[in-house]
Design an enzyme around this catalytic site. Sequence first.
Site, PDB file in Angstrom:
ATOM      1  N   ALA A  83       0.843  -1.218   0.000  1.00  0.00           N
ATOM      2  CA  ALA A  83       0.000   0.000   0.000  1.00  0.00           C
ATOM      3  C   ALA A  83       0.867   1.253   0.000  1.00  0.00           C
ATOM      4  O   ALA A  83       1.770   1.396   0.826  1.00  0.00           O
ATOM      5  CB  ALA A  83      -0.907  -0.006   1.223  1.00  0.00           C
ATOM      6  N   SER A  86       1.703   6.038  -5.229  1.00  0.00           N
ATOM      7  CA  SER A  86       2.808   5.514  -6.041  1.00  0.00           C
ATOM      8  C   SER A  86       3.190   6.368  -7.250  1.00  0.00           C
ATOM      9  O   SER A  86       4.128   6.027  -7.952  1.00  0.00           O
ATOM     10  CB  SER A  86       2.438   4.110  -6.529  1.00  0.00           C
ATOM     11  N   THR A 132      11.169   0.805  -3.848  1.00  0.00           N
ATOM     12  CA  THR A 132      11.446   1.202  -5.220  1.00  0.00           C
ATOM     13  C   THR A 132      12.911   1.563  -5.427  1.00  0.00           C
ATOM     14  O   THR A 132      13.584   2.007  -4.486  1.00  0.00           O
ATOM     15  CB  THR A 132      10.566   2.425  -5.587  1.00  0.00           C
ATOM     16  N   ASP A 133      13.365   1.427  -6.679  1.00  0.00           N
ATOM     17  CA  ASP A 133      14.737   1.860  -6.996  1.00  0.00           C
ATOM     18  C   ASP A 133      14.882   3.383  -6.942  1.00  0.00           C
ATOM     19  O   ASP A 133      15.997   3.898  -6.911  1.00  0.00           O
ATOM     20  CB  ASP A 133      15.172   1.325  -8.372  1.00  0.00           C
ATOM     21  N   GLU A 134      13.733   4.100  -6.911  1.00  0.00           N
ATOM     22  CA  GLU A 134      13.819   5.573  -6.932  1.00  0.00           C
ATOM     23  C   GLU A 134      14.472   6.133  -5.677  1.00  0.00           C
ATOM     24  O   GLU A 134      14.893   7.288  -5.669  1.00  0.00           O
ATOM     25  CB  GLU A 134      12.427   6.189  -7.102  1.00  0.00           C
ATOM     26  N   TYR A 158       7.675  11.570  -3.686  1.00  0.00           N
ATOM     27  CA  TYR A 158       7.351  10.130  -3.648  1.00  0.00           C
ATOM     28  C   TYR A 158       8.577   9.331  -3.214  1.00  0.00           C
ATOM     29  O   TYR A 158       8.520   8.517  -2.274  1.00  0.00           O
ATOM     30  CB  TYR A 158       6.870   9.656  -5.029  1.00  0.00           C
ATOM     31  N   ALA A 160      11.261  10.281  -1.723  1.00  0.00           N
ATOM     32  CA  ALA A 160      11.688  10.598  -0.351  1.00  0.00           C
ATOM     33  C   ALA A 160      10.793   9.885   0.660  1.00  0.00           C
ATOM     34  O   ALA A 160      11.264   9.391   1.691  1.00  0.00           O
ATOM     35  CB  ALA A 160      11.654  12.105  -0.125  1.00  0.00           C
ATOM     36  N   LYS A 162       9.214   7.033   0.187  1.00  0.00           N
ATOM     37  CA  LYS A 162       9.552   5.602   0.175  1.00  0.00           C
ATOM     38  C   LYS A 162      10.888   5.390   0.904  1.00  0.00           C
ATOM     39  O   LYS A 162      11.063   4.412   1.632  1.00  0.00           O
ATOM     40  CB  LYS A 162       9.637   5.070  -1.257  1.00  0.00           C
TER      41      LYS A 162
HETATM   42  P1  NAD Z   1      -0.880   1.504  -7.055  1.00  0.00           P
HETATM   43  O1  NAD Z   1      -0.935   2.988  -6.878  1.00  0.00           O
HETATM   44  O2  NAD Z   1      -1.385   0.891  -8.302  1.00  0.00           O
HETATM   45  O3  NAD Z   1      -1.672   0.798  -5.849  1.00  0.00           O
HETATM   46  C1  NAD Z   1      -1.568   1.234  -4.510  1.00  0.00           C
HETATM   47  C2  NAD Z   1      -2.668   0.532  -3.733  1.00  0.00           C
HETATM   48  O4  NAD Z   1      -2.538   0.931  -2.346  1.00  0.00           O
HETATM   49  C3  NAD Z   1      -4.090   0.915  -4.165  1.00  0.00           C
HETATM   50  O5  NAD Z   1      -4.904  -0.226  -4.227  1.00  0.00           O
HETATM   51  C4  NAD Z   1      -4.564   1.845  -3.060  1.00  0.00           C
HETATM   52  O6  NAD Z   1      -5.973   1.833  -2.885  1.00  0.00           O
HETATM   53  C5  NAD Z   1      -3.836   1.282  -1.852  1.00  0.00           C
HETATM   54  N1  NAD Z   1      -3.657   2.269  -0.780  1.00  0.00           N
HETATM   55  C6  NAD Z   1      -3.186   3.532  -0.903  1.00  0.00           C
HETATM   56  N2  NAD Z   1      -3.183   4.144   0.287  1.00  0.00           N
HETATM   57  C7  NAD Z   1      -3.637   3.228   1.193  1.00  0.00           C
HETATM   58  C8  NAD Z   1      -3.844   3.264   2.599  1.00  0.00           C
HETATM   59  N3  NAD Z   1      -3.559   4.364   3.324  1.00  0.00           N
HETATM   60  N4  NAD Z   1      -4.314   2.144   3.216  1.00  0.00           N
HETATM   61  C9  NAD Z   1      -4.580   1.036   2.493  1.00  0.00           C
HETATM   62  N5  NAD Z   1      -4.419   0.957   1.145  1.00  0.00           N
HETATM   63  C10 NAD Z   1      -3.944   2.046   0.516  1.00  0.00           C
HETATM   64  O7  NAD Z   1       0.628   1.123  -6.781  1.00  0.00           O
HETATM   65  P2  NAD Z   1       1.544  -0.007  -7.446  1.00  0.00           P
HETATM   66  O8  NAD Z   1       2.139   0.541  -8.686  1.00  0.00           O
HETATM   67  O9  NAD Z   1       0.821  -1.279  -7.446  1.00  0.00           O
HETATM   68  O10 NAD Z   1       2.716  -0.058  -6.361  1.00  0.00           O
HETATM   69  C11 NAD Z   1       2.606  -0.903  -5.220  1.00  0.00           C
HETATM   70  C12 NAD Z   1       3.864  -0.753  -4.379  1.00  0.00           C
HETATM   71  O11 NAD Z   1       4.999  -1.085  -5.166  1.00  0.00           O
HETATM   72  C13 NAD Z   1       4.109   0.659  -3.869  1.00  0.00           C
HETATM   73  O12 NAD Z   1       4.614   0.564  -2.563  1.00  0.00           O
HETATM   74  C14 NAD Z   1       5.167   1.224  -4.814  1.00  0.00           C
HETATM   75  O13 NAD Z   1       5.954   2.193  -4.155  1.00  0.00           O
HETATM   76  C15 NAD Z   1       5.959  -0.022  -5.129  1.00  0.00           C
HETATM   77  N6  NAD Z   1       6.657  -0.053  -6.424  1.00  0.00           N
HETATM   78  C16 NAD Z   1       5.953   0.191  -7.576  1.00  0.00           C
HETATM   79  C17 NAD Z   1       6.617   0.084  -8.800  1.00  0.00           C
HETATM   80  C18 NAD Z   1       5.889   0.320 -10.112  1.00  0.00           C
HETATM   81  O14 NAD Z   1       6.525   0.346 -11.160  1.00  0.00           O
HETATM   82  N7  NAD Z   1       4.571   0.475 -10.112  1.00  0.00           N
HETATM   83  C19 NAD Z   1       7.979  -0.254  -8.839  1.00  0.00           C
HETATM   84  C20 NAD Z   1       8.650  -0.470  -7.642  1.00  0.00           C
HETATM   85  C21 NAD Z   1       7.967  -0.383  -6.437  1.00  0.00           C
HETATM   86  O1  DAU Z   2      11.239   2.934 -10.703  1.00  0.00           O
HETATM   87  C1  DAU Z   2      10.144   2.442  -9.994  1.00  0.00           C
HETATM   88  C2  DAU Z   2       9.018   3.448 -10.040  1.00  0.00           C
HETATM   89  O2  DAU Z   2       8.470   3.387 -11.344  1.00  0.00           O
HETATM   90  C3  DAU Z   2       7.924   3.187  -9.001  1.00  0.00           C
HETATM   91  O3  DAU Z   2       8.468   3.338  -7.726  1.00  0.00           O
HETATM   92  C4  DAU Z   2       6.758   4.159  -9.189  1.00  0.00           C
HETATM   93  O4  DAU Z   2       5.715   3.829  -8.300  1.00  0.00           O
HETATM   94  C5  DAU Z   2       6.251   4.029 -10.603  1.00  0.00           C
HETATM   95  O5  DAU Z   2       5.226   4.970 -10.824  1.00  0.00           O
HETATM   96  C6  DAU Z   2       7.390   4.259 -11.593  1.00  0.00           C
HETATM   97  O6  DAU Z   2       7.837   5.629 -11.545  1.00  0.00           O
HETATM   98  P1  DAU Z   2       8.195   6.454 -12.876  1.00  0.00           P
HETATM   99  O7  DAU Z   2       8.072   7.884 -12.585  1.00  0.00           O
HETATM  100  O8  DAU Z   2       9.460   5.965 -13.482  1.00  0.00           O
HETATM  101  O9  DAU Z   2       6.969   5.935 -13.823  1.00  0.00           O
HETATM  102  P2  DAU Z   2       6.023   6.698 -14.852  1.00  0.00           P
HETATM  103  O10 DAU Z   2       5.264   5.638 -15.576  1.00  0.00           O
HETATM  104  O11 DAU Z   2       5.259   7.798 -14.203  1.00  0.00           O
HETATM  105  O12 DAU Z   2       7.051   7.349 -15.858  1.00  0.00           O
HETATM  106  C7  DAU Z   2       8.006   6.567 -16.550  1.00  0.00           C
HETATM  107  C8  DAU Z   2       8.895   7.537 -17.331  1.00  0.00           C
HETATM  108  O13 DAU Z   2       8.110   8.137 -18.384  1.00  0.00           O
HETATM  109  C9  DAU Z   2       9.399   8.703 -16.513  1.00  0.00           C
HETATM  110  O14 DAU Z   2      10.713   9.050 -16.965  1.00  0.00           O
HETATM  111  C10 DAU Z   2       8.438   9.840 -16.823  1.00  0.00           C
HETATM  112  C11 DAU Z   2       8.054   9.570 -18.255  1.00  0.00           C
HETATM  113  N1  DAU Z   2       6.686   9.958 -18.636  1.00  0.00           N
HETATM  114  C12 DAU Z   2       5.654   9.520 -17.879  1.00  0.00           C
HETATM  115  C13 DAU Z   2       4.354   9.830 -18.201  1.00  0.00           C
HETATM  116  C14 DAU Z   2       3.200   9.374 -17.353  1.00  0.00           C
HETATM  117  C15 DAU Z   2       6.462  10.678 -19.812  1.00  0.00           C
HETATM  118  O15 DAU Z   2       7.415  11.060 -20.529  1.00  0.00           O
HETATM  119  N2  DAU Z   2       5.187  10.987 -20.138  1.00  0.00           N
HETATM  120  C16 DAU Z   2       4.107  10.606 -19.379  1.00  0.00           C
HETATM  121  O16 DAU Z   2       2.956  10.931 -19.740  1.00  0.00           O
END
Ligand code: NAD
Ligand code: DAU
Length: 368
Positions: A83, A86, A132-134, A158, A160, A162
Site C-alpha cells: 500500500a 505511487s 522502489t529503486d527511486e 514520492y 523521499a 519511500k
Molecule cells: P498503485 O498505486 O497501483 O496501488 C496502490 C494501492 O494501495 C491501491 O490499491 C490503493 O488503494 C492502496 N492504498 C493507498 N493508500 C492506502 C492506505 N492508506 N491504506 C490502504 N491501502 C492504501 O501502486 P503499485 O504501482 O501497485 O505499487 C505498489 C507498491 O509497489 C508501492 O509501494 C510502490 O511504491 C511499489 N513499487 C511500484 C513500482 C511500479 O513500477 N509500479 C515499482 C517499484 C515499487
Molecule cells: O522505478 C520504480 C518506479 O516506477 C515506481 O516506484 C513508481 O511507483 C512508478 O510509478 C514508476 O515511476 P516512474 O516515474 O518511473 O513511472 P512513470 O510511468 O510515471 O514514468 C516513466 C517515465 O516516463 C518517466 O521518466 C516519466 C516519463 N513519462 C511519464 C508519463 C506518465 C512521460 O514522458 N510521459 C508521461 O505521460
Amino acid sequence: MKSLLVTGGAGFIGTNFVYYWLKNHPEDNIVVLDALTYAGNRANLIEAEKNPSFKFVHGNILDESLVKSLLLDHKINTIVHFAAESHVDRSIHGPDEFINTNIVGTHSLLKIAKKIWLDENPQSHRFHHISTDEVYGSLKPDDPPFTEDSPYAPNSPYAASKAASDHLVRAYNKTYGLQTTISNCSNNYGPYQFPEKLIPLIIINILHGKPLPVYGDGKQIRDWLYVDDHNLGVDLILQKGIPGKTYNIGGSNEWQNIDIVNLICDLLHETLLKNKDLQKKYTKSPSSKGEHPKTLITNVPDRLGHDRRYAIDPKLMLAELNYKPNELFSTGIEKNIEWIFSNNEWWESVLDESYLDWIDKNYHCSPK
Ligand code: NAD
Ligand code: DAU
C-alpha cells in the site's frame, strides 16, 4: 503455511501478487487490506473473492485497531506491504498523502506488527516491505547500476517518502528485532496498471487519438520488469531471504522513454491495420484513419526534478536466491497490449472525467 496480510492488494502490483500467490501457494490464506483510493479497485479481485482462502477488507493501513484485529483474527504471520501512493507526478502536485500513507502508514503497520508478533504473542513472522529503486536517485549514463549498497538520494517527494519508509523498516529490524525484508524494484508493467503511468497511458491515448506526452527530451531511462517477475522476486525473498536484508529486483532491461513510446506506436499500428473490428471500435486512433500513431507524440515540459536514469544490478538476487526474470520485454509488452485490448471495460471504468481533467491540467495537453 503462511497467513498473509497483503496491503494495497487492490492496486496494480498487489492485484497481480494476489493472483500469483493463489496460483503458486494454494495452501496459504490471504487477507487484502486496501483503502480503495483512486488507484485501488475491488473489482480487480473478483476472481480471488471466489476462493475461500481469500478475504478482502476495505480499510486504511493507518487504522491501528483494524490492523491489530486482522493480525489476531486471521493469525497473520506474514505482511507483504504494497500500500502506497505511487505516482511521482501526483507527489509533485500534492505531497501530503504521500507522507501520510507511505511514511506514517508504514510506521503504523510496523508498530502493530511489533506489538503483536514481538511483545504480546512472540512468534515466527515476516514483514516484507515493497519499495522502489527511486530511493537511490538518478544515474548518469555511464554509472554502474544501483546495488543494495548504493547511497540513498531520493529526488521526488514520492521517492523521499519511500526512502523514509525503508529507513523505518530497517530501524524496526535493528532496534527491536522485527523480522523484516525490503525489496527495491525497478519500473513494473503489466495488467491492471493505472493508466496514469507511461505504458498504459500511451496505449490508451493512441486508441483515443489523444496526444502522447513525452516529458522533456524523452531520453530518460527506466529499467522495465514484467509485474509477475517482481512477484517471483518477492516470493523468493519470502521463502529464502534473510531478515534484515534488502534485495534489489530489476529486469536488466533499460529503455529510453521515447523508444518505448515509438515501440508502442509501431505495435499498435500493426495490430490496428490488421483488424477492421478494432478500427471500427477505435475510430479516433490515427491507424483507423490511415495515419501512424507517432503523429500524436507531443513534447511537453519536463517533470520537475526528473530522474534521468534508473538501472538495477541484479547480482545479489541471482547469487543468493537464484532469481532470474522469466518474461522477455518483447513478449511482455505484447501481452500487456493484448490485455488492454481484451479488458477495455476495466480501463474505461477507471478513466472518469476527473482523471481526464487531471491529465489536461498536469500534462499540458488537451485530450480530444
Ligand atoms: P498503485 O498505486 O497501483 O496501488 C496502490 C494501492 O494501495 C491501491 O490499491 C490503493 O488503494 C492502496 N492504498 C493507498 N493508500 C492506502 C492506505 N492508506 N491504506 C490502504 N491501502 C492504501 O501502486 P503499485 O504501482 O501497485 O505499487 C505498489 C507498491 O509497489 C508501492 O509501494 C510502490 O511504491 C511499489 N513499487 C511500484 C513500482 C511500479 O513500477 N509500479 C515499482 C517499484 C515499487
Ligand atoms: O522505478 C520504480 C518506479 O516506477 C515506481 O516506484 C513508481 O511507483 C512508478 O510509478 C514508476 O515511476 P516512474 O516515474 O518511473 O513511472 P512513470 O510511468 O510515471 O514514468 C516513466 C517515465 O516516463 C518517466 O521518466 C516519466 C516519463 N513519462 C511519464 C508519463 C506518465 C512521460 O514522458 N510521459 C508521461 O505521460
